[in-house]
Write an enzyme that holds these catalytic residues in place. Structure first.
Site, PDB file in Angstrom:
ATOM      1  CG  HIS A  42      -0.484   0.033   2.522  1.00  0.00           C
ATOM      2  ND1 HIS A  42      -0.149   1.212   3.168  1.00  0.00           N
ATOM      3  CD2 HIS A  42      -0.255  -0.952   3.420  1.00  0.00           C
ATOM      4  CE1 HIS A  42       0.256   0.935   4.398  1.00  0.00           C
ATOM      5  NE2 HIS A  42       0.207  -0.364   4.578  1.00  0.00           N
ATOM      6  CG  ASP A  74       2.535   0.240   7.928  1.00  0.00           C
ATOM      7  OD1 ASP A  74       2.104  -0.363   6.924  1.00  0.00           O
ATOM      8  OD2 ASP A  74       1.805   0.591   8.872  1.00  0.00           O
ATOM      9  CD  GLU A 116      -3.343  -1.410   5.400  1.00  0.00           C
ATOM     10  OE1 GLU A 116      -3.578  -2.356   6.169  1.00  0.00           O
ATOM     11  OE2 GLU A 116      -2.714  -0.403   5.769  1.00  0.00           O
ATOM     12  CD  GLU A 117      -1.366   2.295   7.495  1.00  0.00           C
ATOM     13  OE1 GLU A 117      -2.104   1.815   8.371  1.00  0.00           O
ATOM     14  OE2 GLU A 117      -0.184   1.966   7.383  1.00  0.00           O
ATOM     15  CG  ASP A 157       0.911  -3.810   4.987  1.00  0.00           C
ATOM     16  OD1 ASP A 157       1.749  -2.964   5.376  1.00  0.00           O
ATOM     17  OD2 ASP A 157      -0.302  -3.720   5.235  1.00  0.00           O
ATOM     18  CG  HIS A 213       0.394   2.619  12.652  1.00  0.00           C
ATOM     19  ND1 HIS A 213      -0.825   2.084  13.027  1.00  0.00           N
ATOM     20  CD2 HIS A 213       0.612   2.169  11.383  1.00  0.00           C
ATOM     21  CE1 HIS A 213      -1.316   1.350  12.034  1.00  0.00           C
ATOM     22  NE2 HIS A 213      -0.451   1.386  11.042  1.00  0.00           N
TER      23      HIS A 213
END
Length: 464
Positions: free
Chosen positions: A280, A292, A326-327, A354, A424
């Site tokens: 992503h 990520d 995606e997030e 991912d 994140h």
């Protein structure tokens, strides 16, 4: 008669041995190409350091779409195109602030708003705190003990879990649904312990959802660093009446237009059968999202670069798909499947990266027994590259919506022990990437795609 049978058996064994020898040699060439002639590391350098964070709907996301499309176009693919998708646009605003008020003493703690949260008032929010370990505890406590308070969800990821993604899954509901559930009991805000296996001062963001509750019941939700959570819990024990202050100015806007980026090599023998490899393109906004999922994006691009460098022409159509959103929505994966169904496309295989750019260890497979056993039979081909884990399990969120009569899905499994140190958070930056590990991951993905392309899948039709 016996002599004829023996001759046939020897002939067939010779064919199998020849095929295995060819496959071993091709895998050697794939790994050599990735380790000596790869573009994934400089691609990620640009994506991370020249573009930066790429939250859906942001300028960074727009730039990433244009950059990756342009790079795919340099590889001489049969087709490179953009697929329109409407995505949410959430903006964090100014940096969040928070402190514990303990007997008139203010103790600053690191927080960040969770994605999709509403803001506090301009002056911030101050209230007493009630600590819980689960959403179920809210029901046990009831409105009388929760109303007017900030709910502090403090369930850590479970240290005893060897597979760190299991630890993450076991603690994720409080982040995603905590605010929605706490609001039903009259809470005025939520603070959630960051999903991180170590103690540090970095708050980790992530998506949260209000579900179907009325907008009038939305309450602000933030993540607190693990050190901050430990401090808040300890201070609450000595002073249950302390107050907590936090301020955030995030805002949700109307959906905006964005794109999945797709590059395609047409199959030389079975163009109607489609294999997908992807990651992503979007990331959270606290950092540049190198693990990520910048790593997954450039590894997927590297797969086609490897095949081009080796002059390998896939029998089946191969698509690199760089999914958007995606997030905080999964809109890219859902749109890709919607259009695949509308166009009556037949996907036989999908592979996603991912889980970070760390050393590859194997694959997590969504497949029936026949296809799982077939892929597992190639384990010996991967052992020289320290790839040993072939398990059934989740493949990837973006390829999750994909359906066909028979489809095998796989997720690259890197070593995950350090992944949630960065996930994140503000330290998910390019300097956390190891070039060699990134390239080994790309080679591992290319190897599995090559074997699927050469050997096909077992065509078992799923029950309707």
């Amino acid at each position: 008669m016996r002599k004829s049978i023996l001759c046939v058996a020897l002939f067939l064994n010779g064919i199998i041995l020849f095929a295995q020898t060819n496959e071993e040699q091709t895998l050697k060439e794939i790994y050599k190409s990735s380790l000596t002639n790869a573009k994934c590391y400089p691609w990620l350098d640009h994506l991370s350091n020249k573009i930066g964070s790429r939250l859906s709907g942001s300028i960074g996301a727009e730039k990433a779409v244009l950059y990756t499309k342009a790079q795919l176009e340099t590889l001489g693919l049969d087709r490179v195109y953009l697929q329109e998708v409407m995505v949410p646009k959430w903006v964090r605003g100014e940096k969040e602030t928070a402190y514990i008020v303990d007997n008139r003493t203010k103790i600053n703690v690191p927080i960040c708003a969770l994605g999709g949260s509403v803001a506090t008032s301009k002056n911030g929010l101050t209230a007493e705190v009630i600590e819980v370990r689960s959403i179920k505890e809210l029901t046990d406590l009831g409105v009388a003990k929760i109303k007017g308070k900030i709910v502090f969800f403090n369930r850590p990821m479970e240290d005893a879990q060897i597979e760190s993604f299991n630890a993450y899954g076991g603690a994720g509901d409080q982040r995603y649904a905590g605010a929605k559930e706490a609001s039903k009991f009259g809470a005025v805000g939520t603070i959630v312990r960051s999903l991180n296996l170590r103690l540090d001062d970095l708050p980790h963001t992530g998506a949260q959802s209000y579900g179907d509750i009325p907008k009038s019941q939305y309450i602000p939700a933030a993540a607190i660093s693990t050190n901050g959570a430990e401090l808040l819990s300890k201070t609450l024990k000595s002073n249950p009446n302390l107050k907590f202050y936090f301020k955030q100015s995030c805002k949700q806007f109307d959906d905006v237009l964005s794109y999945n980026v797709i590059g395609e090599i047409k199959g030389s023998e079975h163009p109607e059968n489609i294999m997908v490899v992807g990651g992503h393109l979007d990331s959270w906004d606290l950092a540049d999202g190198s693990h990520d999922d910048g790593a997954g994006v450039v590894q997927s691009m590297e797969v086609v670069n490897i095949f081009k460098n080796l002059g390998y022409k896939p029998k089946n159509t191969l698509r690199v798909v760089l999914f958007m959103n995606e997030e905080n929505g999964l809109r890219g994966g859902l749109k890709y499947e919607e259009l695949a169904q509308a166009n009556k496309e037949n996907h036989i295989f999908a592979l996603e990266s991912d889980s970070g750019g760390f050393s590859p260890r194997g694959f997590s497979l969504e497949a029936d027994d026949a296809n799982f056993n077939k892929i597992q039979s190639w384990k010996n081909l991967f052992e020289p590259y320290l790839i040993h884990s072939f398990t059934k399990g989740h493949s990837g969120s973006d390829i999750g919506p994909l359906t066909s009569k028979t489809i095998v899905k796989a997720g690259l499994k890197p070593d995950s022990q350090r992944y949630f140190d960065y996930h994140h958070a503000a330290n998910d930056t390019f300097d956390a990437i190891n070039k060699r590990e990134l390239e080994l991951g790309a080679a591992t993905m290319a190897s599995l795609l090559y074997l699927i392309d050469q050997n096909g899948i077992v065509n078992t039709v799923k029950a309707q």
